[in-house]
Every structure is written in structure tokens, then in C-alpha cells.
Design an enzyme around this catalytic site. Sequence first.
Site, PDB file in Angstrom:
ATOM      1  N   GLU A 222       1.219  -1.238  -0.434  1.00 12.98           N
ATOM      2  CA  GLU A 222      -0.012   0.008  -0.125  1.00 12.98           C
ATOM      3  C   GLU A 222       0.744   0.986   0.078  1.00 12.98           C
ATOM      4  OE1 GLU A 222      -2.774  -0.212   2.986  1.00 12.98           O
ATOM      5  OE2 GLU A 222      -3.915  -1.908   2.378  1.00 12.98           O
ATOM      6  N   GLU A 329      -6.831 -10.502  -1.775  1.00  9.76           N
ATOM      7  CA  GLU A 329      -7.057 -10.339  -0.405  1.00  9.76           C
ATOM      8  C   GLU A 329      -8.615 -10.826  -1.065  1.00  9.76           C
ATOM      9  OE1 GLU A 329      -5.722  -7.668   2.101  1.00  9.76           O
ATOM     10  OE2 GLU A 329      -3.812  -7.230   1.587  1.00  9.76           O
TER      11      GLU A 329
END
Length: 418
Positions: A222, A329
Site C-alpha cells: 500500500e 485478499e
Amino acid sequence: MKKRGIAGILAGMMLLSIACGNEEEKKPEEPTAAVTQAVDPGEPTSTPEPTKEEASTPKPTSTPEPTEVVEEEIPALQSVFSEHEMKVGTCLTTQMIEKDFLADIIKKNFNSVTMENSMKPDYILDKAESIEAGDLVVEFNTDIVKMLDFARENNMEVRGHTIIWHSQTPKWIFHENFDTNAPFVTREVMLARMESYIKQVFEKLDEYGYTDLFYAYDVVNEAWMEDGKIREEMNYWYQIIGEDYLWYAFYYADKYAPESIALYYNDYNEQYKTDALLKFVDTLVNEEGNYLIDGIGLQAHLYTGDDMNTYLNTVERLGATGLMVELTELDVSLGTWQNKLMDTDENLRTQGKYYYELIEGLFKLAEEGKVKMDALTFWGFADGLSWRKDASPLLYDTLYMPKYALYGALQIKEKAGY
Ligand code: GLA
């Protein structure tokens, strides 16, 4: 230094009691008002993003047994994915493996696992030992050992998650003497700490005899924003080292990771930051122009309202780099981030179809050679255990009964809600 074979890139540098996450929800689009969260050091902390909302998750308590077992007749996810030469995974917590009926669902369906929290920086960096050693020290706790043993006993492989991240990372690692009251260390000291940290992660795997279980590792999580800028807020790696912390993270990982572990950059809202990701991975090359990275991890925290073509187009564009692409995910919430929907039969059917079409589309891209994808990981399997349980994003419901979504993932169209 590893040769990774992709050259030619311009140089540059119930039952809601077992929480699968205790974090905030990410929402796509409109990176507007930044939300700064106070971090509770003992808990999995929230991922501070612009545009995220709280998802308050009850603490794990006891888990009632499911009332009915319906598993026998349903094919296993892993048999469907293996036909496409892909592993299929779930995130994992110790609570999941301590309940036999949950462990059974996992063993049946999945041949890959990712620690939901336990291998994040907050859990593997040991403050007392770091102070004593005068260097960052990595330790694996008993939860990690328990889960990695479970993986090995059940012939599962593991995705490592995650090393360099702005969230769920102790703040003391950035300060002189590991003391948050002291100033930040210099760029040089932070780079030295980063190198030592990354080196120790791979040394620990070796020391504990787990190296062979791992096929992939998220080196950085991220780092990019939807507007194409690097994440600055609470990103102390960036604030201390500068933008090339990303290059160094992959340089050190490439230096110390065994050849058998593919090195990934992992991010969310990937369909809104595709250009930034493409630009970024092109900078991750060594002097010979070889990639320091092996793959791009797409978190795929999706909504049934997300446009499928846009998403598959992102996968195809990233696949065109020649790097591996994995969904790391995956969960598909009902509705949109602005407007979550109830779990009505109609909405659950829409979700079943969404899973069907998404996975069908991914299999097709892989078959056509447009993307190298060797695994797909769901962020859990049952709604009651999900960090997004309010939006019913997974394959089994809160009573562990199969949803249309499971049949969608299994590519059984007639039961997927059509
Ligand atoms: C991000 C992280 C995951 C997890 C989820 C929320 O996607 O990569 O590790 O924290 O947020 O559960």
C-alpha cells in the site's frame, strides 16, 4: 543477486466472534478527506486511508458449532483452481485452526494460506530485543509457528504478508534508540535498519525450517495513492528515507530472499491506481535492467457494484508487464462503498454471479496467456469471520452454509444465482 529473467525495462530506479480482521474498510474513488487514526498499539491497527470507514469487530470469544454439515457433496475450491494451475488461498488466524469444523473447511478448499495479521511488522519486530541489540530484531511468536505447522501438515503453501508497510508497524522502529520520545533516525540509519529487518525475515524462515513453504512474499504493501502520488501520511519509511525507500526495499529483498520466493508489491483500489502501479514497477529494476520484483498483488477488496470490465482490464494491463499477478485478499461486498446492501436473496445472487464472472474472466486471461497468475487468495471464507462482515463478502454465510458466492467461485453456474 537473483536473475529474474524479465529484462529490457528501462533502467530507473454466529458467529461473528472469530475476527478475520479488526481494521478499517477501504473504499475506492475520490481520495478526498484524509482520515488520521489514533493507533492502539496492542491491536491490529486500522489502515489509515483517505476514504475509509470503521469496521468495528468484536473480540474473538467462543464459536458455536455449525448446525448442519453440507460439505460432502460440494467440490473443493482447490480442485477447480488446480485445473487452471492455480493455488487458492485464505487468510488464516489461530482461532480458525483451533476449531475443527473451520479447519476442515480450510483443509478441504485451500492449498495456500496468508497469515491474516501474525506476520505483520507489529507482530514480528521485538522492541525489547531491538533495544538490547541496538538493531531491529525479528522474532516469530507461537501463533506464527502454530499456523505454519498447520500449513505444512496439510500440504499448504504460504504467502508471506507483509514486510514494509505504513500500518500495523511499530512507531519505535523509526526513532533513535527505539524510543518514540527521541527524534527520528537519519536516512542512513533507517536504510541500515531496513536492510537488517528484511534480511532477518528470510533468515528466520530458514532458521525455523519454513522456507520451502513460502512461494510469495509481500515486500511492500500500500505505498501508492489513487491520484498517482506516493503515500505520505503516517508513512515514516517515506518520510525518513524518501521515495527510494521502495527501490531499496525490493533491492534488499532481492538480495536476501531465496530464489524460490516470489517478491510482490501489494496494493488495494488497484483498478483506480493502475497507471501509478505500472509506472512504479518499471522503476524496480537493477543495473542490468532486470526486475527486482516478481509480482503485483491485487488486494481485490471489491463490491458487487464495481465494474467487472474495468477490473479485468486492470488485471490484463498489469499482466502485460510480464510480472506475475495475484489476487491476494479477494472479497466482494454487497453494494458499493457508499451504499452497502442487505443480504437479500437478490443481492446474494448478484454476488454469486459476480464471483462467477470474475473468476471465469481471470481463468480466461490466464489461459490466453495475458496474465501469469499462479494463485488467488480469498480474505477469509465465511462472512461471520470477515473484517467486512457487515457487507457479507465471502463464500459461506454466518452459519457456515455455502452461498451462491461459493458456487460462483467453483464455476458451477447453475447454482451461482443465475
Ligand atoms: C489490507 C492489508 C491486509 C488486511 C486488510 C484488512 O488489505 O493488506 O493485511 O489488514 O487490509 O483486513
